[in-house]
Motif scaffolding. Structure first.
Motif, PDB file in Angstrom:
ATOM      1  N   GLY A 100       3.312   6.082  -5.792  1.00  0.00           N
ATOM      2  CA  GLY A 100       3.287   6.010  -7.249  1.00  0.00           C
ATOM      3  C   GLY A 100       3.989   4.802  -7.823  1.00  0.00           C
ATOM      4  N   ALA A 156       8.390  10.046  -7.128  1.00  0.00           N
ATOM      5  CA  ALA A 156       7.085  10.617  -6.786  1.00  0.00           C
ATOM      6  C   ALA A 156       7.213  12.107  -6.502  1.00  0.00           C
ATOM      7  N   LEU A 184       2.294   1.810  -3.470  1.00  0.00           N
ATOM      8  CA  LEU A 184       1.318   2.387  -4.390  1.00  0.00           C
ATOM      9  C   LEU A 184       1.082   3.858  -4.090  1.00  0.00           C
ATOM     10  N   ALA A 185       1.050   4.223  -2.814  1.00  0.00           N
ATOM     11  CA  ALA A 185       0.818   5.615  -2.422  1.00  0.00           C
ATOM     12  C   ALA A 185       1.939   6.533  -2.920  1.00  0.00           C
ATOM     13  N   GLN A 206       0.827  -1.214   0.000  1.00  0.00           N
ATOM     14  CA  GLN A 206       0.000   0.000   0.000  1.00  0.00           C
ATOM     15  C   GLN A 206       0.860   1.263   0.000  1.00  0.00           C
ATOM     16  N   ASP A 240       0.166  13.833 -10.242  1.00  0.00           N
ATOM     17  CA  ASP A 240      -0.103  12.957  -9.092  1.00  0.00           C
ATOM     18  C   ASP A 240       0.548  11.609  -9.378  1.00  0.00           C
ATOM     19  N   THR A 277       0.280   8.821  -8.050  1.00  0.00           N
ATOM     20  CA  THR A 277      -0.595   7.646  -7.913  1.00  0.00           C
ATOM     21  C   THR A 277      -1.433   7.400  -9.157  1.00  0.00           C
ATOM     22  N   THR A 278      -1.397   8.332 -10.121  1.00  0.00           N
ATOM     23  CA  THR A 278      -2.163   8.142 -11.359  1.00  0.00           C
ATOM     24  C   THR A 278      -1.336   7.473 -12.450  1.00  0.00           C
ATOM     25  N   ARG A 323      -0.221   1.317 -13.912  1.00  0.00           N
ATOM     26  CA  ARG A 323       0.359   0.224 -13.125  1.00  0.00           C
ATOM     27  C   ARG A 323       0.435  -1.030 -13.976  1.00  0.00           C
TER      28      ARG A 323
END
Length: 195
Positions: free
Chosen positions: A60, A77, A57-58, A54, A86, A88-89, A92
């Protein structure tokens, strides 16, 4: 997985993985009705490993396991944020989706009322592992992981004892306390259902 269920297998080893695909709810229900033991590896998808995923992912992170050390992912990031993007966008990879699906599958099997047992491939430490290995620690983290994935503590204890014995085909000899069964008992002052 569907073919194994239709064939009537007694135990499914790591059914939550299924190539990173989602398990259809109707298949989970079929496994429940057939009483197939789903021997899962919850320690892979819970606890510190899930928190690390997690956090990745936070920042990026785009793939799992991480494509870069955490410091470099954080630096990337930061650079993206300075550009107004951002992190996180970022798109993936399938590895992230696969890992998320495996966790969702484990939760679905539990929610569906399937017979769950704790399983692990980690009986001995990996030579490359930086984490100290204590025999049994993976099993215990697996029991804790089942609670994180949706079981009650009582259900997790049944998964660790009775269901584990059933997965091994030894429920007549071990797995519960009864006259004539083999048993190793641990007597605690604490309540294992609370901690």
């Amino acid at each position: 997985l569907r073919m194994a269920a239709l064939a009537g297998v007694d135990v499914l080893q790591h059914p939550e993985i299924v190539g990173g695909n989602h398990i259809p709810p109707v298949l989970a229900e079929s496994l429940r009705v057939r009483h197939a033991v789903c021997a899962m590896m919850p320690n892979r998808l819970t606890g510190a490993e899930w928190a690390r995923f997690q956090a990745h992912l936070a920042m990026g992170g785009a793939m799992w396991p991480p494509e870069l050390p955490p410091a470099l992912v954080a630096a990337r990031a930061d650079s993206l944020e300075r550009l107004g993007i951002d992190p996180t966008t970022r798109p993936r990879t399938m590895s992230v989706t696969r890992f998320q699906n495996e966790r969702a599958n484990a939760e679905l099997l539990i929610r569906s009322g399937c017979t769950i047992a704790v399983a692990s491939d980690d009986l001995v430490p990996s030579p490359s592992s930086a984490v100290p290995h204590v025999m049994g620690s993976v099993f215990l983290s697996g029991v804790e992981g089942l609670v994180e994935e949706g079981m009650t503590p009582s259900q997790a204890l049944v998964a660790a004892t009775w269901n584990g014995a059933a997965a091994a085909g030894r429920e007549r000899e071990i797995g519960s306390i009864a006259v004539g069964k083999q048993a190793d008992l641990v007597v605690l002052e604490a309540d294992p259902l609370k901690d």
